[in-house]
Design a protein around this motif. Sequence first.
Motif, PDB file in Angstrom:
ATOM      1  N   GLU A  79       0.830  -1.205   0.000  1.00 10.06           N
ATOM      2  CA  GLU A  79       0.000   0.000   0.000  1.00 10.06           C
ATOM      3  C   GLU A  79       0.861   1.251   0.000  1.00 10.06           C
ATOM      4  N   ASP A 209      -1.114   5.253   4.908  1.00 14.73           N
ATOM      5  CA  ASP A 209      -1.924   4.074   4.616  1.00 14.73           C
ATOM      6  C   ASP A 209      -3.124   4.042   5.564  1.00 14.73           C
ATOM      7  N   SER A 210      -4.125   3.268   5.223  1.00 11.67           N
ATOM      8  CA  SER A 210      -5.405   3.293   5.933  1.00 11.67           C
ATOM      9  C   SER A 210      -5.307   2.868   7.393  1.00 11.67           C
ATOM     10  N   THR A 232      -4.113   7.797   0.264  1.00 15.32           N
ATOM     11  CA  THR A 232      -4.204   6.604   1.093  1.00 15.32           C
ATOM     12  C   THR A 232      -4.639   5.417   0.243  1.00 15.32           C
ATOM     13  N   ILE A 236      -9.467   2.568   3.599  1.00 18.43           N
ATOM     14  CA  ILE A 236     -10.135   3.672   4.289  1.00 18.43           C
ATOM     15  C   ILE A 236     -11.652   3.538   4.136  1.00 18.43           C
ATOM     16  N   ILE A 253      -7.433   7.790  -3.396  1.00 21.39           N
ATOM     17  CA  ILE A 253      -7.373   6.397  -2.931  1.00 21.39           C
ATOM     18  C   ILE A 253      -6.716   5.547  -3.999  1.00 21.39           C
TER      19      ILE A 253
END
Length: 254
Positions: A79, A209-210, A232, A236, A253
């Motif tokens: 990610e 990152d989430s 991110t 999320i 995203i």
Amino acid sequence: MMNLAERHQLILSRLQRDQYINVVDLCKELKVSSVTIRKDLKLLEDKSLLFRTHGGATMNNPYTVDRPVNEKEKIQSSEKNKIGAAAATLINDNDSIVIASGTTVLYFAKNLQPATNLTVVTSALNVALELMREPSIEVIQLGGILRKSSSSVLGNYAEQILSDFYFNKLFLGVDGIDLDFGLTTTNAMEAQLNRKMISVSQKTIVLADSSKFGKRGFGKICGLDEIDHIITDKGISEQIVKHLEGLGVTVTIV
């Protein structure tokens, strides 16, 4: 009206879906008082089913701990690389940028492509070493107290040097993003340096990152209303995205 067990089931269901819930929203949905909801949340926290936060609750432990940079680099690495690649597309010719410390911004540096007259100022030693490979990028390394756990510098000297510059963009990594408390890091001195970076930058872009959402570190950097853009990953929740966009924050995203 729902009984206690039904309320608890709904609360946990919402948490599973959104990762974060707000007391006010639950009061409206369940048509009960905030006192009732707070009691519900305490009972569920006592059973280790959630973590209470200011104004709500989350599935994840909201309190971050400091970890060595080489350990953090392995967490959510795929990610982080996607986030770094997306951030690299925001660079234009003749940009002057500042890069804070953190593993996600290191992935940004790894994905950075050559650009005409690009100047980078950074507090992160690993970022500076990564960018040394590109002869077209001018790199200025801040000096100061070495924080070994993050491979970066901090302190008054680094802040004083920043006073001599003004940047198009700041690329900022964080340890926690709380919808009420804002952006945080585990080190108070680093938070202070980050605030200085924000004050000398036209635009603040957060790379996170989430897993960072719903968490708090010891040192507050700034409120969410002081940032412009968050990049991110798909982890999320839609609720958090709507909240951020409602504050005028652009959310990308990957």
